[in-house]
Design a protein around this motif. Sequence first.
Motif, PDB file in Angstrom:
ATOM      1  N   LEU A  43     -53.618  24.227 -35.011  1.00 23.69           N
ATOM      2  CA  LEU A  43     -54.003  22.978 -35.658  1.00 23.69           C
ATOM      3  C   LEU A  43     -52.884  21.927 -35.669  1.00 23.69           C
ATOM      4  N   SER A  44     -51.665  22.337 -36.022  1.00 21.71           N
ATOM      5  CA  SER A  44     -50.554  21.382 -36.108  1.00 21.71           C
ATOM      6  C   SER A  44     -50.193  20.801 -34.750  1.00 21.71           C
ATOM      7  N   SER A  62     -52.932  18.446 -33.583  1.00 24.73           N
ATOM      8  CA  SER A  62     -52.867  17.164 -34.301  1.00 24.73           C
ATOM      9  C   SER A  62     -51.712  16.311 -33.802  1.00 24.73           C
ATOM     10  N   LYS A  71     -51.976  12.703 -32.054  1.00 21.44           N
ATOM     11  CA  LYS A  71     -51.314  11.522 -32.637  1.00 21.44           C
ATOM     12  C   LYS A  71     -50.389  10.844 -31.635  1.00 21.44           C
ATOM     13  N   GLU A  94     -43.702  19.974 -33.477  1.00 22.07           N
ATOM     14  CA  GLU A  94     -44.846  19.586 -34.312  1.00 22.07           C
ATOM     15  C   GLU A  94     -44.577  19.793 -35.792  1.00 22.07           C
ATOM     16  N   ARG A 114     -42.301  14.402 -33.837  1.00 22.02           N
ATOM     17  CA  ARG A 114     -43.499  13.768 -33.281  1.00 22.02           C
ATOM     18  C   ARG A 114     -43.120  12.772 -32.183  1.00 22.02           C
TER      19      ARG A 114
END
Lengths: 188, 261
Positions: free
Chosen positions: A14-15, A18, A22, A173, A180
């Motif tokens: 999930l991380s 995401s 992003k 992440e 990021r």
Amino acid sequence: MRAGIINLNTGNLLSIVSAVKKAGFETVVIDKPQADFDVLLLPGQGRFGFVAAQLDKYNWREFILNWIAQDKRFIGICVGMQLMFESSVEDTDAKGLGVFSGQIQKLKHAKTPMVGWAKLNSENELFKDDYVYFVNSYAIASSKYCIASVNYAGDFCAAVQKGKLYGFQFHPEKSGLYGRELLKQCLN
Amino acid sequence: MSQLNTWLNTSLVPRIIACLDVANGRVVKGTNYKQLLDMGEPIELALKYEQQGADEIVFLDIKASVDKQQSALEMVRKVAMNLSIPFTVGGGIKQLSDVDKFFNAGADKVTLNTAAVETPDLIDQIAKKYGSQSLIIAIDVNREKSGKLAIYTHGGSISVKKSYQQWLDEVVDRGAGEILMTAMHKDGTGTGFDLELLAQEDFSLPIIASGGANEPKDFLDAINAGADAVLAAGIFHRGEYSVTEIKQYLINNNIDMRMKK
């Protein structure tokens, strides 16, 4: 731009999904080889031998080697980076991808796994003096392609790069806004 | 001094952890585990502390019960998608399947207290399945009137028969990755951490000091006494100090901290 995240069933994605989203990528989690991507990411958690076995089980080994041979963009994270090397003392019978030469070693510090934030030692502007988050008991001590290192009872290689091929021992992440940004730069 | 051993020969830096005690979907803060005050929305607060430079976030569902698990999992999923730093969840964990749910929802670590005391084998099970790095054992320790250290569970309401030292050795042996040490006699009192407790031995795994932060110097003292990380709640929620201010104070006092370049 499309990013494929290789799912070897070794942990939650999930991380990382995401984070890649992003960074502006259409992001797909893929269970089997599929080539219509601009970049492939190989995250990995758990034992070297187990993750290596998963690579074979889902027919990823040859596909990844071909992908890299075609000079396409590829990012290995944590055990995903370790798998880019030949082998590991964690499971000496298991075979890595062997894209980089060398054997993964156990960290020598009394407190392992290494968990927490460390400042990268690097001559590369993108990596130099920034803090990233580590969770690992093993690492590659040195490599010709090492671009950033940290100390944990001895220096080890925190990141490798060869052309469009990247390996991160840390978790970009989970490394705050800097992580990021780093991921974004390396994805493009 | 364990401080010297802790930070020798490593690039790791001490961590500042913001703790969000969650009850019924809201962040709360109590004094000595009683009298809860509403402090706001969990995700909003977590993102605020991330912006301020918090190194980790811990969510403790202090009123967790089976029927509220679904909302807790929903929160974990949202946090995993939005936070760019590691986070830990705890509260209401009774068995390995509860832990599976939290990890599947995207948590980086779980923390156990009561369940670990009641079912110590759960520590082994989690360490084996997810690795020690994914498990924080929370120990609520109280200095009794007699001066002895006693272990408590159930949010500090039930005293445990095992001695502090015995329990500490056992959780290390069973595979805990970190210890979250809360000095109950200090929690919410704003009288600083229990430095004696932190300094009394060379722990073989990272120690997160919790309970009693009132001012920046309390963080400095805890790190100097040997804490690998310091966890605080009220001091941040009440807006007395930001994480940035605490970190800047520590840097001014020669402690390396993760800061923007």
